[in-house]
Every structure is written in structure tokens, then in C-alpha cells.
Scaffold this motif. Sequence first.
Motif, mmCIF file in Angstrom:
data_model
loop_
_atom_site.group_PDB
_atom_site.id
_atom_site.type_symbol
_atom_site.label_atom_id
_atom_site.label_comp_id
_atom_site.label_asym_id
_atom_site.label_seq_id
_atom_site.Cartn_x
_atom_site.Cartn_y
_atom_site.Cartn_z
ATOM 1 N N LEU A 73 71.084 56.131 207.341
ATOM 2 C CA LEU A 73 71.326 56.842 208.598
ATOM 3 C C LEU A 73 72.124 58.102 208.354
ATOM 4 C CD1 LEU A 73 72.301 53.895 210.993
ATOM 5 C CD2 LEU A 73 70.059 54.940 210.699
ATOM 6 N N LEU A 74 71.747 59.158 209.089
ATOM 7 C CA LEU A 74 72.527 60.381 209.191
ATOM 8 C C LEU A 74 72.833 60.584 210.668
ATOM 9 C CD1 LEU A 74 71.193 60.768 206.342
ATOM 10 C CD2 LEU A 74 71.282 63.237 206.833
ATOM 11 N N VAL A 75 74.076 60.707 211.011
ATOM 12 C CA VAL A 75 74.495 60.871 212.412
ATOM 13 C C VAL A 75 74.890 62.321 212.626
ATOM 14 C CG1 VAL A 75 76.142 60.165 214.183
ATOM 15 C CG2 VAL A 75 75.230 58.485 212.561
ATOM 16 N N VAL A 76 74.261 62.938 213.656
ATOM 17 C CA VAL A 76 74.550 64.336 214.014
ATOM 18 C C VAL A 76 75.087 64.347 215.440
ATOM 19 C CG1 VAL A 76 73.635 66.661 214.248
ATOM 20 C CG2 VAL A 76 72.707 65.143 212.485
ATOM 21 N N PRO A 77 76.373 64.504 215.611
ATOM 22 C CA PRO A 77 76.900 64.617 216.977
ATOM 23 C C PRO A 77 76.610 65.994 217.556
ATOM 24 C CG PRO A 77 78.674 64.779 215.387
ATOM 25 C CD PRO A 77 77.423 64.504 214.613
ATOM 26 N N VAL A 78 75.932 66.017 218.686
ATOM 27 C CA VAL A 78 75.612 67.296 219.353
ATOM 28 C C VAL A 78 76.813 67.708 220.193
ATOM 29 C CG1 VAL A 78 74.029 68.481 220.898
ATOM 30 C CG2 VAL A 78 73.167 66.659 219.390
ATOM 31 N N GLY A 96 62.363 58.470 203.015
ATOM 32 C CA GLY A 96 62.725 59.086 204.292
ATOM 33 C C GLY A 96 64.130 58.723 204.735
ATOM 34 N N LEU A 97 64.675 59.606 205.575
ATOM 35 C CA LEU A 97 66.002 59.420 206.146
ATOM 36 C C LEU A 97 65.878 59.304 207.662
ATOM 37 C CD1 LEU A 97 67.892 62.186 204.106
ATOM 38 C CD2 LEU A 97 67.702 59.750 203.547
ATOM 39 N N THR A 98 66.753 58.537 208.245
ATOM 40 C CA THR A 98 66.768 58.365 209.712
ATOM 41 C C THR A 98 67.964 59.112 210.278
ATOM 42 O OG1 THR A 98 65.685 56.222 209.558
ATOM 43 C CG2 THR A 98 66.929 56.693 211.580
ATOM 44 N N LEU A 99 67.674 60.016 211.234
ATOM 45 C CA LEU A 99 68.727 60.808 211.858
ATOM 46 C C LEU A 99 68.945 60.337 213.300
ATOM 47 C CD1 LEU A 99 67.193 62.876 209.716
ATOM 48 C CD2 LEU A 99 68.960 64.417 210.631
ATOM 49 N N VAL A 100 70.197 60.222 213.598
ATOM 50 C CA VAL A 100 70.597 59.862 214.970
ATOM 51 C C VAL A 100 71.419 61.026 215.530
ATOM 52 C CG1 VAL A 100 71.855 58.256 216.443
ATOM 53 C CG2 VAL A 100 70.593 57.419 214.430
ATOM 54 N N LEU A 101 70.847 61.693 216.548
ATOM 55 C CA LEU A 101 71.537 62.797 217.201
ATOM 56 C C LEU A 101 72.213 62.270 218.464
ATOM 57 C CD1 LEU A 101 69.370 64.211 215.344
ATOM 58 C CD2 LEU A 101 69.512 66.125 216.975
ATOM 59 N N ASP A 102 73.522 62.350 218.473
ATOM 60 C CA ASP A 102 74.298 61.871 219.627
ATOM 61 C C ASP A 102 74.434 63.013 220.628
ATOM 62 O OD1 ASP A 102 75.911 60.626 221.397
ATOM 63 O OD2 ASP A 102 77.689 60.600 220.091
ATOM 64 N N ALA A 103 73.522 63.007 221.619
ATOM 65 C CA ALA A 103 73.525 64.048 222.664
ATOM 66 C C ALA A 103 73.977 63.493 224.007
ATOM 67 C CB ALA A 103 72.135 64.669 222.770
ATOM 68 N N ARG A 137 76.840 63.537 225.284
ATOM 69 C CA ARG A 137 77.829 64.363 225.961
ATOM 70 C C ARG A 137 77.476 65.837 225.865
ATOM 71 N NH1 ARG A 137 80.513 60.352 223.307
ATOM 72 N NH2 ARG A 137 80.738 61.640 221.449
ATOM 73 N N SER A 138 76.242 66.136 225.740
ATOM 74 C CA SER A 138 75.823 67.525 225.554
ATOM 75 C C SER A 138 74.714 67.880 226.522
ATOM 76 C CB SER A 138 75.427 67.730 224.107
ATOM 77 O OG SER A 138 74.234 68.308 223.927
ATOM 78 N N ALA A 139 74.552 69.145 226.766
ATOM 79 C CA ALA A 139 73.480 69.648 227.632
ATOM 80 C C ALA A 139 72.184 69.742 226.843
ATOM 81 C CB ALA A 139 73.873 71.021 228.188
ATOM 82 N N TRP A 140 71.109 69.786 227.585
ATOM 83 C CA TRP A 140 69.788 69.828 226.958
ATOM 84 C C TRP A 140 69.598 71.059 226.100
ATOM 85 C CZ3 TRP A 140 65.909 67.782 224.912
ATOM 86 C CH2 TRP A 140 64.707 68.484 224.701
ATOM 87 N N ARG A 141 70.074 72.180 226.550
ATOM 88 C CA ARG A 141 69.921 73.407 225.784
ATOM 89 C C ARG A 141 70.555 73.268 224.416
ATOM 90 N NH1 ARG A 141 72.939 77.629 224.743
ATOM 91 N NH2 ARG A 141 74.614 76.846 226.083
ATOM 92 N N MET A 142 71.759 72.744 224.369
ATOM 93 C CA MET A 142 72.441 72.556 223.104
ATOM 94 C C MET A 142 71.729 71.487 222.257
ATOM 95 S SD MET A 142 74.834 73.638 221.211
ATOM 96 C CE MET A 142 75.905 74.536 222.381
ATOM 97 N N ALA A 143 71.277 70.390 222.925
ATOM 98 C CA ALA A 143 70.569 69.336 222.186
ATOM 99 C C ALA A 143 69.274 69.854 221.581
ATOM 100 C CB ALA A 143 70.281 68.164 223.107
ATOM 101 N N ALA A 176 68.544 72.953 220.691
ATOM 102 C CA ALA A 176 68.841 73.816 219.547
ATOM 103 C C ALA A 176 69.223 72.993 218.326
ATOM 104 C CB ALA A 176 69.963 74.790 219.938
ATOM 105 N N CYS A 177 70.001 71.966 218.580
ATOM 106 C CA CYS A 177 70.415 71.110 217.457
ATOM 107 C C CYS A 177 69.216 70.382 216.857
ATOM 108 C CB CYS A 177 71.474 70.143 217.952
ATOM 109 S SG CYS A 177 72.235 69.192 216.613
#
Length: 633
Positions: A30-35, A66-73, A75-81, A83-84
Motif C-alpha cells: 500500500l501507498l497512502v496519499v493524503p489529499v 503492482g502497487l496499490t494506492l489509497v488517496l485519502d480525499a 477532507r478535500s475538495a474535488w478539484r484538489m482530489a 489534481a492529486c
Amino acid sequence: ERMEAADVLGALHAGNATVPGGRDLEGRPLLVVPVPSETQFWNKDHLDTVLRYFIFIFSAETRRNGLTLVLDATRSAWRMARACIRQVEVTMGADAAAIFVLRPEAFWDKQRVDNCARTQKEGEPVYIPLCRLHKYIDMSQVPEDLGGTWPYNHNQWIQNRIHVEAFIKEAEGVVSDLEKLRQQLTRFHAGVRVSSVEEALSFNREMFDTTKDLTHKVLEAGLFPLFSASDTMCLLIPGKELLQQIVADEDHRQRKEVLTPQDVLDTKDRVKRLLEIIHGKEALTEEAWLDMEKSFVDAKEISSLEEGVTRVTNWILGPAEMMLNDQDVMSSPSMLSQDTYGQYAELLHKIDRLPHCDIALPEDLKSQRDFMDFVCRSFATRLERRRNVLITSLRFFRLVSEYFDQTNEVFESLLKCDDVEDLESADTMLVELQESHINIELLGREAMKEGEKLADILSMPVKDALGRDVEVNYESDIANVLELLDATTARKNIFCDSVELHKLTLAQVSHIQAYERDAAQAVQWLDDLFQVMLKSHVHVGCNVYEIQSQKEEHQSFQETAKGTYEYGHQLLSAALALRQSCKLPTDGNSELSQNLWHSWKRLQMVGQEQMTRLRVSAVFHRSVEEVLRVLNL
């Protein structure tokens, strides 16, 4: 592209992405990307750098799975999510096997429904609420800040990576130093000069010791950080115990039913390969060092052989040639080169055995060896020629001396035996003289043969050790040999004439002895015939017939006596002629002749008287018979 935590330390501390160590249901890390929210500062370059760094720390095999990414959005707006998400897709590319986007509760606003309600395609992000994350990832693998139970300390992880990469960098430096040292050592191949190898040893000894110490430090004292399974503590493990500790750490996690993070496993494999490379490079370096030391030993041996070859060659071309040139050809041989030829044979043996000892034979040493062999063989040929000259000369002079000595002895014996009146010893003297003559003839032929051989050898050209002609004047020696040959030939002719003459004299004396001995025997035979006549031939027969028989017998007896006399007379005549020829006294011969004459005359007179009686008796008996016949008529 190589990346290190120390180079991207700012981006890592920003927390744009993390590798907590958990896995999804398919076992992918897992790779965690906080938005970030709109109020937070977000730098896409930092996110790109961190993600590329994360890709770097995983092995190629892990990236292929392969790697699994988890984007924690949440607490973020769609525009920022959005882009991320785009930045993650661009950076990760094919390495991203799955992307899960944790949407906020307000994500299903009317303006987002159409986008989220369309059919999901492979490779596209999956938008799910946090409460549905367990369908894709076990919550025991999810970090605590996302509602899971996986412990993770990001700052500690960064420190661990810094320690890990410092160890790896140092180990790779050791590998590089070992390779440089190995290449430096392998430059000195077999056949180099001793000075070159000594320079290499002195130059590389410090480098070798330093590299060995550094290798020992990395393998024995290098520290490698690992995560603890129970908490976020960092374990510092000595390099040589690294793999055993990783295995033990894996066992510890398995007992707690906690999987070892994939980045730790990949790091373990990388360190394992690196340690294997270090050991392999160390072994190659040791081998190269031993090869260079062997090259030094071989070079010393080759240098020693070259010095020996040069010493032998220079001695042959210098002092040996001078000593041989200064010595007279007729002088006795000296022990010129026993030690040198012993060294020459030893050098040849050692040089020829170099290939069998796994030592390459340099071309210059081979050339020097061949030149030394040529020089020594040429010098040996000249020594052999000189030896033959000396031996032949010694044998020639000895034979000539023996020839003259023996001929002198024979001459002296001939002078002593000049009085040959002793007829009894003539035969013995003749046999002895013949034997001496034969032996001296053989000795003379041997002397002539050796003299001619010596003259031929002295006439042959002389060459030095380099095969060049040597100006040596042997004309006086050859003239001396030829004079001795002429003297020997003259002595031989005189000796042969004298011996032949004396042999003839002795043969004549021997004949005289034989003739007179046979003549004496004839005298004895006549005396015996005389006695027989006195005993057996004095009777006269009683009738004509008996008298006639006696007459015939008496005539035969007289003829035998006459033949004996004539035989003795001829022998004495021949003996007298030989005596006169040898100028020997004739008294004995004359006396024997008189004895023969007297014996013959005495026998002849008695025989004639007996014949007369027989004739008279025969006439008487015929007359009586004639008278009787007349009377009877």
C-alpha cells in the motif's frame, strides 16, 4: 534513476505520501496519499518526487506485481482530489495496479453524480467511502489514521530509510573500491619485471589493507535499520547478522500474524545481493592479490633465471674464451667449466620446467635461454675438439715413444746376438724375433694412424662460442707431428730391413743346424750298415743260384749305402754353402764330411771284397759244374 531519502528529505517530511507497510487483499503493498484541503499548501512536484522515490525502493518484481494506492480525499475538495489523482496516475503509470480514492461524504452532490455513476473501467480510480475500504484492504493492514490497526511512524520510517541507504551507499562504495582494487591488481600479469611487481605491491598494499578494513567494517560493524513488528522502534543490526535478523524479524511478525512490509523484504533482498556481491568481490580481490603475489614470486624466479643465464653466458664469452685462448694446445687440460656447466644444466632444467609450474615463459628469457644454449654448446664443441687434440696428441707421442723404445730393445738384442754360432738357440731366437716384429709393426701402424689423425684435427678451423673463426696458428705443431711421422717411417724402414736380414740369417743358421743334424744321422746310418754287413753279408753260397741271390742282395745293400752317402754329402755341401754365406766357421762341417767319407769308404771296401768273393765263388761253381757236365758226357 538512483534516489535516496537524504536527497528528498523535505518532500518526505511534507507527508505528501507514505508507505505504511500494509498490503491489500491481493498482497500488493500500500501507498497512502493524503489529499490536502484547499487551505493547505500542496506541491505536486513534492508528490511526484516522493512517489518516484517509493517506486525506487521497491524491487522490479514488486513493481511488476503492482502497487496499490489509497488517496485519502475525505477532507478535500474535488478539484484538489482530481489534481492529486492526475499527478498520481502520471507518476505511477503502469506501476499502479489499483487506485482507491476515499471520497468525502458530500462526494455524491448532484454535480458529481454523473461522473461517479458511470461504468468502472480497468485502471481507473475506484471511488469508495472509508467505510467500504475493508472490501479491498483488510483493516489490519490499514494505518491507524485511516481507521485501521497497522502501526506506522512516518518520521521513524524516514530515519530508518536514511540509515538503510547510508549502509547501502557505504556497501556499494566498498564494492566499487574492491572492483577498482581488483582491476588495479589484475593489471600486473605474468611475465612482468620484478621492479614493476614490487612497485605494484608497495603501491597496492596500503589500498588493499584499507579496502579490506573497510570491507570488514561493513560486514562486521555496519548497522542496518529494520522496523519492529510490535511498534515503531528502529532496530540497528550489524551487517554480518543482517540477514539472520531479518529472518528472525519475519518469524516474529508471523508469530504475531503480522506480515513483514514489502519494502523491508525488498530491502532485505537488495542487502542480501549486495552482501553476496561484496563477498564475491572480496574473493576476487583476494584471488587477484594472490595472483599478483604469485606474479611477484614468478617474476623473482624469472629474474633469478635471467641473472643466471646472463652470468653463464658472460663467463663463457669472457673468461672462459680467454682461458682457452691463452692455453697451449699441447698443455694438459684444466678443469675450466665444471661449475659453469653445472649451472648451465640447472638453468636449462628450471627454465624448461616453468610451463609445468604454471609460469609463463617470457619471450626474452626464451631468447636468452636459446642464446646461452648455443654459446655453451659451441664452447663445449671447442672444448671437445681441444680434448680430442690433447688425447690424440698424448696417445701419438706415447705410441711414438713406445715404438722407438721397442725398436731400440730389438736392435740391442740383435747386437747382443750377433754371434750366431750357437746353432741350438737359432730357432728360439727366430720365433721371438718374428713375434717382436709383428707387435712392433702393429705399434707403428697405430702411431702413424694417430699422427695422421692429430695432423687432420690441427688442420681443422677453430670457432669460438659465437661460431666465429678463431685465428690460431698450429703450423709449427703440425710440422712437428709430420717430422715425427717421417722419423717414425724412416725408423720403420731401417728396422724392417735389419730385422728381415737378421731373420734371414737366423733362418739360414737354422737350416745349417738341420742339414748337419741330418748329415750326422747319415753317418750313423752308414756305420749301422757297416755293422750289418759284417754280421749278415760275409757268408758265401754253396751253388750258383744261392750265390746269384746273395749278389743281388749285396748290390741292393750297396745301393742303399751309396744313397745314404750321397744324401749326407748333399746336406753337408748345402750346410757348407750356408756357413760360407753366413761367414760361419766350417771346421765342424769339414769334420763331419770326413766322418761321412770314412764311413762310406770303409763300407765300400768291405762291400767290394764281399762282391769279389761272391764273383769268384760263382765262377768256381760254374766251372765245377761245367767240368762235371763234361765228365758226365
